[in-house]
Design an enzyme around this catalytic site. Sequence first.
Site, PDB file in Angstrom:
ATOM      1  N   ASN A  86      83.143  46.647  88.460  1.00  0.00           N
ATOM      2  CA  ASN A  86      83.272  47.859  87.665  1.00  0.00           C
ATOM      3  C   ASN A  86      81.916  48.565  87.619  1.00  0.00           C
ATOM      4  OD1 ASN A  86      86.006  47.382  87.047  1.00  0.00           O
ATOM      5  ND2 ASN A  86      85.432  45.973  85.407  1.00  0.00           N
ATOM      6  N   GLY A  92      85.393  50.577  83.145  1.00  0.00           N
ATOM      7  CA  GLY A  92      85.672  49.299  82.497  1.00  0.00           C
ATOM      8  C   GLY A  92      84.487  48.367  82.414  1.00  0.00           C
ATOM      9  N   GLN A  93      83.308  48.835  82.823  1.00  0.00           N
ATOM     10  CA  GLN A  93      82.137  47.949  82.750  1.00  0.00           C
ATOM     11  C   GLN A  93      81.675  47.816  81.306  1.00  0.00           C
ATOM     12  OE1 GLN A  93      78.771  49.164  85.158  1.00  0.00           O
ATOM     13  NE2 GLN A  93      77.701  47.223  84.833  1.00  0.00           N
ATOM     14  N   HIS A  99      78.003  42.532  88.323  1.00  0.00           N
ATOM     15  CA  HIS A  99      78.779  41.296  88.497  1.00  0.00           C
ATOM     16  C   HIS A  99      80.020  41.572  89.324  1.00  0.00           C
ATOM     17  CE1 HIS A  99      79.798  43.269  84.684  1.00  0.00           C
ATOM     18  NE2 HIS A  99      81.055  42.883  84.886  1.00  0.00           N
ATOM     19  N   LEU A 100      80.338  40.594  90.127  1.00  0.00           N
ATOM     20  CA  LEU A 100      81.573  40.612  90.905  1.00  0.00           C
ATOM     21  C   LEU A 100      82.589  39.739  90.183  1.00  0.00           C
ATOM     22  CD1 LEU A 100      83.008  41.340  93.650  1.00  0.00           C
ATOM     23  CD2 LEU A 100      82.200  39.105  94.459  1.00  0.00           C
TER      24      LEU A 100
HETATM   25  P1  5GP Z   1      83.041  44.055  82.843  1.00  0.00           P
HETATM   26  O1  5GP Z   1      84.037  44.559  81.831  1.00  0.00           O
HETATM   27  O2  5GP Z   1      81.622  44.470  82.471  1.00  0.00           O
HETATM   28  O3  5GP Z   1      83.377  44.375  84.260  1.00  0.00           O
HETATM   29  O4  5GP Z   1      83.120  42.485  82.777  1.00  0.00           O
HETATM   30  C1  5GP Z   1      82.369  41.702  81.892  1.00  0.00           C
HETATM   31  C2  5GP Z   1      83.003  40.348  81.878  1.00  0.00           C
HETATM   32  O5  5GP Z   1      82.090  39.441  81.308  1.00  0.00           O
HETATM   33  C3  5GP Z   1      84.296  40.281  81.057  1.00  0.00           C
HETATM   34  O6  5GP Z   1      85.353  39.821  81.877  1.00  0.00           O
HETATM   35  C4  5GP Z   1      83.944  39.317  79.933  1.00  0.00           C
HETATM   36  O7  5GP Z   1      85.030  38.479  79.594  1.00  0.00           O
HETATM   37  C5  5GP Z   1      82.790  38.531  80.517  1.00  0.00           C
HETATM   38  N1  5GP Z   1      81.841  38.050  79.530  1.00  0.00           N
HETATM   39  C6  5GP Z   1      81.244  38.785  78.545  1.00  0.00           C
HETATM   40  N2  5GP Z   1      80.396  38.016  77.836  1.00  0.00           N
HETATM   41  C7  5GP Z   1      80.458  36.776  78.391  1.00  0.00           C
HETATM   42  C8  5GP Z   1      79.798  35.540  78.088  1.00  0.00           C
HETATM   43  O8  5GP Z   1      78.979  35.425  77.165  1.00  0.00           O
HETATM   44  N3  5GP Z   1      80.122  34.466  78.858  1.00  0.00           N
HETATM   45  C9  5GP Z   1      81.014  34.565  79.907  1.00  0.00           C
HETATM   46  N4  5GP Z   1      81.246  33.441  80.600  1.00  0.00           N
HETATM   47  N5  5GP Z   1      81.642  35.703  80.210  1.00  0.00           N
HETATM   48  C10 5GP Z   1      81.373  36.804  79.464  1.00  0.00           C
END
Ligand code: 5GP
Length: 113
Positions: A86, A92-93, A99-100
């Site tokens: 994202n 949605g980020q 991150h992938l």
């Molecule tokens: P984004 O929405 O930015 O693409 O994805 C962020 C992802 O990071 C989400 O799927 C969320 O569940 C995950 N995430 C957020 N905080 C943490 C954390 O402290 N530990 C882990 N393992 N995942 C996290």
Amino acid sequence: MSNPCIFCRIINGEIPAKKLYEDDEVFAFWDLSPQAPKHFLVIPKKHLSGPGAVSVEDEAVIGKVVRIGAELAREHGVEQCRLVMNNGAEAGQTVFHLHLHVLGGRPMSWPPG
Ligand code: 5GP
Ligand code: ZN
């Protein structure tokens, strides 16, 4: 002051995570809130805020992130999977360290929400 980036803190061991893989450039761990039976994240150790911050010097490590993601998926029994990055809040980020997402283990539909 500690690093405010949650994924940098995971890399540094300041926040616990279920690690799948680590080398000098790349780190992978299970997502805290899985959206599929298998859902993990692969990140470069270098802090990049997202895909939009990738420069030419980062191209190799981003390729490695993709290769490691697909290899780890295979190792966990997932041949077919969705790889998602994202880029920006509207997309949605929510965590601004590139991150992938690797998701697998269930049928996926398209388009995503
Ligand atoms: P984004 O929405 O930015 O693409 O994805 C962020 C992802 O990071 C989400 O799927 C969320 O569940 C995950 N995430 C957020 N905080 C943490 C954390 O402290 N530990 C882990 N393992 N995942 C996290
Ligand atoms: Zn970071």
